[in-house]
Motif scaffolding. Structure first.
Motif, mmCIF file in Angstrom:
data_model
loop_
_atom_site.group_PDB
_atom_site.id
_atom_site.type_symbol
_atom_site.label_atom_id
_atom_site.label_comp_id
_atom_site.label_asym_id
_atom_site.label_seq_id
_atom_site.Cartn_x
_atom_site.Cartn_y
_atom_site.Cartn_z
ATOM 1 N N UNK A 222 1.369 -1.418 -0.187
ATOM 2 C CA UNK A 222 -0.069 0.087 -0.354
ATOM 3 C C UNK A 222 0.808 1.121 0.016
ATOM 4 N N UNK A 223 0.269 2.269 -0.558
ATOM 5 C CA UNK A 223 0.829 3.696 -0.544
ATOM 6 C C UNK A 223 1.371 4.767 0.508
ATOM 7 N N UNK A 224 0.681 3.938 1.978
ATOM 8 C CA UNK A 224 0.952 4.942 2.802
ATOM 9 C C UNK A 224 2.125 4.282 3.384
ATOM 10 N N UNK A 225 2.934 3.155 2.386
ATOM 11 C CA UNK A 225 4.028 2.185 3.440
ATOM 12 C C UNK A 225 5.064 3.193 2.950
ATOM 13 N N UNK A 226 4.931 3.925 2.244
ATOM 14 C CA UNK A 226 6.106 4.648 1.059
ATOM 15 C C UNK A 226 5.698 6.307 1.652
ATOM 16 N N UNK A 227 4.768 6.365 2.412
ATOM 17 C CA UNK A 227 4.416 7.594 3.174
ATOM 18 C C UNK A 227 4.950 7.511 4.825
ATOM 19 N N UNK A 228 5.045 6.794 5.110
ATOM 20 C CA UNK A 228 5.419 6.222 6.110
ATOM 21 C C UNK A 228 7.149 6.193 6.784
ATOM 22 N N UNK A 229 7.046 5.768 5.642
ATOM 23 C CA UNK A 229 8.991 5.267 5.813
ATOM 24 C C UNK A 229 9.268 7.173 5.358
ATOM 25 N N UNK A 230 8.548 8.125 4.690
ATOM 26 C CA UNK A 230 8.803 9.028 4.781
ATOM 27 C C UNK A 230 8.847 10.339 5.833
ATOM 28 N N UNK A 231 7.620 10.019 6.546
ATOM 29 C CA UNK A 231 7.705 10.561 7.919
ATOM 30 C C UNK A 231 8.393 10.096 8.811
ATOM 31 N N UNK A 232 8.880 9.008 9.010
ATOM 32 C CA UNK A 232 9.661 8.591 10.229
ATOM 33 C C UNK A 232 10.958 8.496 9.876
ATOM 34 N N UNK A 233 11.214 9.193 8.537
ATOM 35 C CA UNK A 233 12.512 9.983 8.505
ATOM 36 C C UNK A 233 13.393 9.164 7.637
ATOM 37 N N UNK A 234 13.120 7.832 6.657
ATOM 38 C CA UNK A 234 13.674 7.135 6.242
ATOM 39 C C UNK A 234 13.851 7.330 5.081
ATOM 40 N N UNK A 235 15.814 7.390 4.426
ATOM 41 C CA UNK A 235 15.731 7.942 3.318
ATOM 42 C C UNK A 235 15.075 7.242 2.472
ATOM 43 N N UNK A 236 15.253 7.731 0.725
ATOM 44 C CA UNK A 236 14.722 7.050 -0.350
ATOM 45 C C UNK A 236 14.961 5.607 -0.329
ATOM 46 N N UNK A 237 16.517 5.389 0.197
ATOM 47 C CA UNK A 237 17.389 4.381 -0.297
ATOM 48 C C UNK A 237 17.282 2.755 0.705
ATOM 49 N N UNK A 238 16.287 3.863 1.286
ATOM 50 C CA UNK A 238 15.762 3.210 2.955
ATOM 51 C C UNK A 238 15.069 2.152 2.744
ATOM 52 N N UNK A 239 14.375 1.876 1.806
ATOM 53 C CA UNK A 239 12.875 1.189 1.482
ATOM 54 C C UNK A 239 12.915 0.363 0.607
ATOM 55 N N UNK A 240 13.190 -0.640 0.245
ATOM 56 C CA UNK A 240 13.730 -1.879 -0.968
ATOM 57 C C UNK A 240 11.933 -2.153 -1.353
ATOM 58 N N UNK A 241 11.481 -1.966 -2.619
ATOM 59 C CA UNK A 241 11.026 -2.193 -3.012
ATOM 60 C C UNK A 241 10.807 -3.603 -3.409
#
Length: 530
Positions: A222-241
């Motif tokens: 779900x797109x909310x997981x990508x939003x959560x990554x951003x709000x939690x302070x993780x950088x784009x490379x720190x989420x692996x899709x």
């Protein structure tokens, strides 16, 4: 001195019920303030609106509006919209300086029912199949009325012992249904997006705030997981899709490889996010296998079951969701498949202390709210300190309707999805793009079908997309049904999400027949250019 806390609620015998008679010679502060005495309306408010009989009259009118809406729902359009320019002309105005009388309030309520609510989706309509519908039960609506009228603040136990206990009870029902261990609990949220954010923040906290954390989601997450990554302070490379195959499932071997790659690069895996009913297709990832992997690798497992989690109440859903109770955290949305009104989400966690450690923030002005054994300040488990009493509607609905009836309604929707898939398979001009999973079915109109090679060669993916977009536009403009779309491996797909207890097979069959008829008409009229 801070307010004292009572160990037990006052009994009727010790609770004063009659105020002392007022002394006319010594008026109270309330008697002297503008607008009247203590029993009168607050200053600045129209006196008539606080009269009990007027309040009843307006309340009955509101209920009458709701009952009329529910009674005539099937005859209404499932969806209607307007442009921003149109809504501004229709609804924009300056705020009035003065209030109005009861008749004026009734007129404003009528205006809302006639002009505002119609310009929105009737997402509880039996022919609303787009996105993920919500079809609340009447007890849920009644509970919302009670909660609004009582205006409960449910951030601390001190201010909401009864409501907080009801939330604990509801969360324990969920724990049992999911198969989570004793001691597991959680918090009710505004929805799945907030719950997913809490899960990501908790995982980061439990991991000890590593310098280079990584979370893992599938391309169906779900797109909310990508939003959560951003709000939690993780950088784009720190989420692996991670990509999925034709089955749209998160492959444990692919996760294992990604974990090894990131660890070799000096990163710290903190969270594996699985689907317990993907919004796109309804698919459920292999939860048992992912739970085994997460335990072996020492990485938290979160399951986003916002849409599909309550299917576990049915035999088929329990089989599909096997392993759900082994997750470290689970997102649920009672306002989806548990028939609650908006807003009502939930995060369940195996260890609620981890959630509280991540979310608690003390303050001097909250020193009176410290809890004792067994008490919970839900503000310590949530983004919100000020939060509403969401649990009452679940508590009332489950007891009024019974768990069995709710489970049967979920099972009926799953059977309708399977019946829809079978109809599509038998229709030469419909192409199934993904089989029924829980209650989602993905398909499209395809002229000539797969067996007509000569005809099929005339229809590129681009042309098929234009054709099916026109079909969808017709459904929306005609007002007969609300059907949304998605993309599967780049292919444009119509999508049914069936979860409304009011939806019957005749509704679905009529929409499918309309799709076929409209598609044929567009082809015959050659209205879709090559």
């Amino acid at each position: 001195m801070p307010p004292s806390r009572q160990d037990t609620p006052p009994t009727p015998e010790t609770t004063p019920t009659d105020a002392p008679d007022a002394d006319p010679a010594n008026p109270t502060d309330a008697d002297e303030r503008p607008g009247g005495g203590a029993a009168g309306p607050p200053a600045g408010m129209a006196p008539d609106l606080s009269d009990p009989e007027v309040m009843r009259r307006l309340g009955y009118r509101a209920v009458d509006h709701l009952v009329a809406r529910w009674a005539g729902l099937e005859e209404d359009r499932p969806w209607q919209t307007a442009s921003a320019q149109e809504t501004r002309v229709l609804l924009h105005r300056s705020p009035p300086e003065e209030g109005t009388d009861p008749e004026g309030v009734e007129a404003l309520m009528d205006e809302a029912v006639q002009k505002i609510f119609p310009l929105s989706g009737r997402i509880d309509h039996p022919r609303f199949l787009g996105f993920v519908p919500s079809a609340p039960s009447w007890p849920s609506v009644l509970a919302d009325v009670l909660v609004s009228g009582h205006n409960v603040f449910q951030g601390t136990w001190l201010e909401s012992a009864g409501p907080s206990q009801v939330e604990l009870t509801v969360l324990d029902w969920f724990r049992q249904w999911l198969g989570m261990p004793d001691g597991a609990s959680g918090v009710l949220t505004s929805g799945g997006s907030a719950a997913n954010l809490l899960a990501v923040v908790t995982a980061r906290e439990v991991a000890g705030w590593p310098a280079d954390p990584v979370m893992y989601v599938s391309d169906q997450g779900h797109n909310s997981l990508r939003k959560a990554r951003r709000i939690a302070g993780l950088r784009p490379h720190q989420i692996r899709v991670l990509p999925t195959g034709p089955d749209r499932l998160l492959n444990p071997d692919r996760v294992r490889e990604a974990l090894a790659t990131d660890r070799a690069a000096g990163r710290t895996p903190i969270l594996i996010c699985a689907n317990g009913g993907a919004t796109n297709t309804g698919t459920v990832d292999p939860l048992d296998a992912l739970a085994d992997l997460s335990r072996a690798e020492g990485v938290r497992l979160h399951v986003d079951a916002a849409y599909g989690g309550f299917a576990i109440l049915t035999p088929g859903g329990a089989e599909a969701l096997a392993g759900l109770g082994r997750a470290d955290s689970v997102t649920l949305d009672p306002h989806k498949w548990l028939f609650q009104s908006y807003e009502c989400g939930c995060l369940m966690v195996r260890d609620p202390q981890e959630l509280e450690t991540a979310m608690r923030a003390s303050a001097e002005y909250l020193q009176d709210t410290e809890t004792r054994d067994g008490e919970v300040n839900f503000g310590d488990r949530s983004l919100q300190l000020t939060r509403s009493f969401r649990a009452l509607k679940i508590w009332l609905s489950v007891q009024a309707l019974g768990r069995r009836a709710m489970a049967e309604a979920i099972g009926d929707a799953m059977e309708l999805a399977e019946r829809t898939e079978a109809w599509i398979r038998d229709a030469p001009e419909l192409e199934l793009l993904h089989p029924a999973a829980l209650s989602v079915v993905c398909f499209r109109f395809r002229p000539g079908g797969d067996d007509d090679r000569d005809h099929a060669e005339q229809w590129s993916e681009e042309r098929l997309e234009k054709l099916n977009t026109r079909i969808q536009d017709h459904l929306l403009e005609d007002g007969h049904a609300m059907v949304s779309s998605t993309r599967l491996a780049g292919r444009y797909s119509l999508r049914f999400c069936i979860l409304n207890p009011r939806t019957r097979w005749r509704h679905l069959r009529e929409i499918l027949e309309e799709i076929v008829d409209r598609g044929r008409h567009l082809v015959e009229m050659q209205e879709v250019a090559r």
